[in-house]
Enzyme design. Sequence first.
Site, PDB file in Angstrom:
ATOM      1  N   LYS A  95       0.810  -1.222   0.000  1.00 41.95           N
ATOM      2  CA  LYS A  95       0.000   0.000   0.000  1.00 41.95           C
ATOM      3  C   LYS A  95       0.843   1.272   0.000  1.00 41.95           C
ATOM      4  CE  LYS A  95      -4.012  -2.149   0.179  1.00 41.95           C
ATOM      5  NZ  LYS A  95      -4.982  -2.051  -0.927  1.00 41.95           N
ATOM      6  N   GLU A 135     -10.152   5.677   2.972  1.00 42.00           N
ATOM      7  CA  GLU A 135     -10.936   4.556   3.478  1.00 42.00           C
ATOM      8  C   GLU A 135      -9.947   3.442   3.781  1.00 42.00           C
ATOM      9  OE1 GLU A 135     -10.224   4.967   0.357  1.00 42.00           O
ATOM     10  OE2 GLU A 135      -9.472   2.963  -0.079  1.00 42.00           O
ATOM     11  N   SER A 147       1.834  -9.601  -0.891  1.00 42.05           N
ATOM     12  CA  SER A 147       1.465  -8.187  -0.777  1.00 42.05           C
ATOM     13  C   SER A 147       1.626  -7.609   0.629  1.00 42.05           C
ATOM     14  CB  SER A 147       0.030  -7.984  -1.253  1.00 42.05           C
ATOM     15  OG  SER A 147      -0.849  -8.825  -0.532  1.00 42.05           O
TER      16      SER A 147
END
Lengths: 398, 261
Positions: A88, A110, A375
């Site tokens: 991210k 969010e 990830s």
Amino acid sequence: MRMPDKKGYFGDFGGRFIPETLSFCLRELEESYFKFKKDKRSLRELDFYLKEYAGRPTPLYFAGKLSEYLGIKVYLKREDLLHTGAHKINNTLGQIFLARHMGKKRIIAETGAGQHGVATATVAARFGFKCDVYMGEEDMRRQKTNVFKMEILGANVFPVRSGSKTLKDACNEAIRDWVTNVKDTYYLLGSVVGPHPYPLIVRDFQSVIGKEARSQIIKKENRLPDYLVACVGGGSNAIGLFHPFFDDKKVKNIGVEAGGLGLSSLNCASLIKGKVGILHGAKSFLLQDEFGQIKATHSIAAGLDYPGVGPEHSFYKRIKKACYVAVSDKEALHGFKMLSKLEGIIPALEPSHALYYLKKIAKKNKGSLVILCLSGRGDKDLDIVREKRGKIKDKDKG
Amino acid sequence: MGKIENKFRELKAKKKKAFIVYIPFGFPSISLSGKIITSLDKSGVDFIEVGFPFSDPLADGTIIQKATQISLKNGVNPDYFFAGLEKLKSKVKAPLIILTYYNPVYMLGLKKFLKKSKDAGVGGIMIVDLPIEEAGNYIKEAQKYELDTIFFVTPATEFERAQKIMKLCRGFVYYVSVTGITGPKDFFIKSVLEHIKRLKSCTDIAICVGFGIHNREQVRKLTKESDGIIVGSAIVKYIDDHYQEKNFLNMLSTYVKGFQE
Ligand SMILES: Cc1ncc(COP(=O)(O)O)c(C=O)c1O
């Protein structure tokens, strides 16, 4: 042809389905983004922070023991080693520079698993922005550590109590905030979803995953992989891996969706079980009922618990550029344990879905060469896994 | 000429401004929402916006969110909705306008949605999340069914774009008073009036203001420049607070008249 087109479409998917109030700022965002992409100084600065602050490039690690166990050759793209523990941060670093470029003062986001929220709070702290994060109440409960991290970093976390109290509702609430404070606020979206130009911006910032992986695998194996495998929530880590291989016709892309409790029960497999519709500003596959009302979803992985998916994945599905499969909660837990035990790497529950699918590939194609996008790391999920293990043990006793 | 335009002509002749009310269909129950619409019509409401519910109304505040959830829980779907409107067709004089989000329309099929709207006697349509760039096909089809397409202009819309939007509006233009979501609010009326005045200087179509309106004072000021006002959340909240009372429909009528005095 370059995708998306001028109106933000990937084939039939994408676009900009938004209340009129947001029209101006999305056009402003698009324009600023194209300028930003040509601004060498900003790009150099972004590069610097990706390297020195976030820890890029990440290793492409040959998982020898896992490979031996499965009978295929597995390389892990180690996004779990990045600062804040997931891919991210690639996107939040990119977008925070964009927000600064646009002269915005306040960031909203969010978050589902809290990984995007933490990555946003992190860059907001570093670059001096006020930061408000919307998070479903249910997700706040199951990802407590991340809530605490965001607070330590100086962000406000607002619990969202509407709907299913998860990622979809956090998105609704962030958009409502944005509509209200559109002048000074930058909405830092966390995946390749939303109205144009977000799917493009997030894909570009996440493409660093695939770019590195492509040159790394060529260096190590002197050839391209047979498979790329990644989990798909909104789809940012997956498209980040797939996109730089777009012209490599022989490489097979596999996107792993959350099968939740099963494909005939609650799940998040939008591309497999969904129908085309419009949510959060884009046309894409969606879990909805026959009347176009959005369905309830469930996944053990909060980061995959979303009824929609990025429009570019819908496009990949339509043109058969990628194949989408589902892995259930239970199977994901199996993937989680497999990597922990064999490689000494505790994965997040999201990529644990992708990890489990390696077993299926191994069954079909012994000896194939696979890159899997790891990830994120599993620290945030320990409570959930402990809870599940407890349940399994109780059952054994009973 | 459509029903909506006709009505504006009538109002103009009487030197009156339009009073428009928003009601989510199926709230608080399917049968009561029908009665509410009939009663509003009798109380002299000029147009009634009927909401078709969508599970994720991202331009709406908590009051309409709650009403939407209830309406969905009551089982509102296109069949109930259009059957309900059909029943009101002969009873209600005020033109009905459908307000919804795009996904339910898309799922039913745009043409089917428009045909059903036409058959149910609807005058116009507003789709919150369908801006003009995505509306080409919708405008074309709506014209075929003689349904008015009402688009939104907001304080964040640049003047040139507003002109473009107004050209695509039929019936009236919906001017959104504030950048924000629906819900009772006090906002700076002077800048709204200035904005509307400027817009009126380059169009003949009626301009009505909505979002946030909750008292008589706002209505009085806003109708100085606009051709009408739209009240939503305030009335939905009134319904939510009072629908279980004995005299509810009369009370609602008095409440609504209070805006128009
Ligand atoms: C570790 C990790 N992987 C994957 C995802 C899913 O997002 P995306 O599909 O956009 O990569 C998340 C979302 O929170 C995450 O935290």
